[in-house]
Design a protein around this motif. Structure first.
Motif, short mmCIF file in Angstrom:
data_model
loop_
_atom_site.label_atom_id
_atom_site.label_comp_id
_atom_site.label_asym_id
_atom_site.label_seq_id
_atom_site.Cartn_x
_atom_site.Cartn_y
_atom_site.Cartn_z
N VAL A 20 -57.11 74.34 -1.62
CA VAL A 20 -56.35 73.46 -0.72
C VAL A 20 -57.15 73.21 0.55
O VAL A 20 -57.46 74.15 1.30
N SER A 43 -55.94 79.50 -4.24
CA SER A 43 -55.07 79.85 -5.36
C SER A 43 -55.50 81.20 -5.94
O SER A 43 -56.66 81.36 -6.33
N VAL A 50 -56.53 74.84 -7.98
CA VAL A 50 -55.45 73.85 -7.87
C VAL A 50 -56.04 72.47 -7.58
O VAL A 50 -57.03 72.33 -6.86
N HIS A 53 -52.98 67.66 -5.13
CA HIS A 53 -52.00 68.23 -4.19
C HIS A 53 -51.03 67.17 -3.67
O HIS A 53 -51.37 66.01 -3.48
N ILE A 65 -46.22 72.51 -0.19
CA ILE A 65 -47.38 71.98 -0.92
C ILE A 65 -47.20 72.34 -2.38
O ILE A 65 -46.92 73.50 -2.72
N ALA A 67 -49.06 71.63 -6.37
CA ALA A 67 -50.32 71.20 -6.97
C ALA A 67 -50.35 71.57 -8.45
O ALA A 67 -49.64 72.47 -8.91
N GLN A 109 -48.48 82.24 -2.45
CA GLN A 109 -48.37 81.25 -3.52
C GLN A 109 -47.27 81.64 -4.50
O GLN A 109 -47.09 82.81 -4.83
N GLY A 292 -55.16 63.85 -3.45
CA GLY A 292 -54.27 64.50 -2.51
C GLY A 292 -53.21 63.56 -1.99
O GLY A 292 -52.96 62.50 -2.57
#
Length: 310
Positions: A20, A43, A50, A53, A65, A67, A109, A292
């Motif tokens: 990210v 991640s 990931v 996003h 967020i 993904a 996460q 993204g």
């Protein structure tokens, strides 16, 4: 809102690319990297990578967020045996998710299982608030057992709290080709849906509908603008409204390797016209962003994010 946050990944051959990243802009035209161009979040679950996003600001003040859970740097030749077909059936059975109150401090996460055994890979989630139902619609593209994992379609689920989710339903499919990378926006009581069509045409298309999950029709003026491009290798649409009322559409160009790859901008006086004109000269990107979403933010949020040192 006074500025913009771009949440994205980088197309790299190493695992740090599929993480990210944040970028910032005060005007939507000139962008700067965050955290010295390094990942803001990593991640640690699933594929430990990931992609694709999206970010949403909720009515409660929280940010989420989401993904695709997919790490190709480590897994393409091993876990997925060098096949995009295998990824389409076996990849990303959950969406990766983080939440925050301030865009700086993020939760651990979580993995969100939205499909069932009939779903292939859950690709490219996006989120929009539904005023009529007072909930959030998460939509994504998947292959599905119902057509023997053939052409991909767009599916959706609803949530009020990002804790519980309704059973997935079909949002839309297209005769003769798969569709992926849905992005939906509301303007003046109408809904506008960008999609990547994989054939007939192999291009981005724009549709308009009166309800979020109802019928949509194509905007032909947008087709005409996309037909002017020299390549069909564009995907991952994300759009946002500029301070002067115009709309900016960013499309991810994947037609080359390395330099020249990544997002390119298109500007329209209004989204309903469908006339988005490519406008590279107006924009400045510090590096080539990959798939993204852009979120409008405040000046205070901009200042906080700019100070991130993850």
């Amino acid at each position: 809102m006074d500025a913009y946050l771009f949440v994205h990944f980088k197309e790299k051959k190493t695992p740090d690319g599929e993480q990210v990243y944040f970028a910032l802009s005060k005007d939507g035209f000139n962008w700067e990297q965050v955290n010295d161009g390094l990942p803001v979040l990593w991640s640690k679950l699933g594929d430990e990578g990931v992609r694709d996003h999206t970010i949403v600001r909720t009515r409660s003040g929280k940010f989420y967020i989401l993904a695709t859970d997919l790490g190709l740097a480590n897994g393409f030749d091993t876990k997925y045996r060098g096949s995009w077909g295998n990824i389409g059936r076996e990849g990303s059975k959950c969406l990766a998710m983080w939440e925050s109150d301030d865009l700086v401090n993020w939760s651990e996460q979580r993995m969100i299982p939205l499909g069932d055994e009939d779903f292939g890979c859950l690709w490219a989630p996006d989120v929009i608030y539904d005023h009529r139902n007072e909930d959030y619609v998460i939509h994504w593209s998947s292959a599905h057992a119902s057509n023997n994992y053939g052409h991909k379609a767009i599916y959706y689920t609803r949530t009020k709290d990002f804790e519980s989710f309704t059973e997935p339903k079909l949002l839309c499919r297209k005769d003769g080709s798969g569709i992926i990378d849905s992005a939906i926006y509301e303007e003046n009581g109408l809904f506008y849906r960008f999609l990547k069509s994989e054939a007939d045409p192999a291009s981005i298309i724009l549709q308009k509908g009166k309800t979020l999950t109802g019928e949509y029709t194509r905007i032909e003026a947008f087709d005409a603008e996309m037909a002017k491009l020299e390549s069909t290798a564009y995907e991952a649409p994300t759009a946002f409204k500029l301070a002067d009322g115009r709309w900016c559409l960013l499309l991810d160009f994947y037609g080359v390797q390395g330099e020249g790859q990544g997002y390119v901008p298109f500007i329209a006086d209004d989204i309903d016209s469908g006339v988005f004109i490519r406008s590279d000269a107006s924009f400045n990107f510090p590096y080539r962003f990959k798939h993204g979403t852009v979120l409008t933010i405040t000046s205070e949020e901009y200042d906080r994010i700019l100070r991130i040192k993850a």
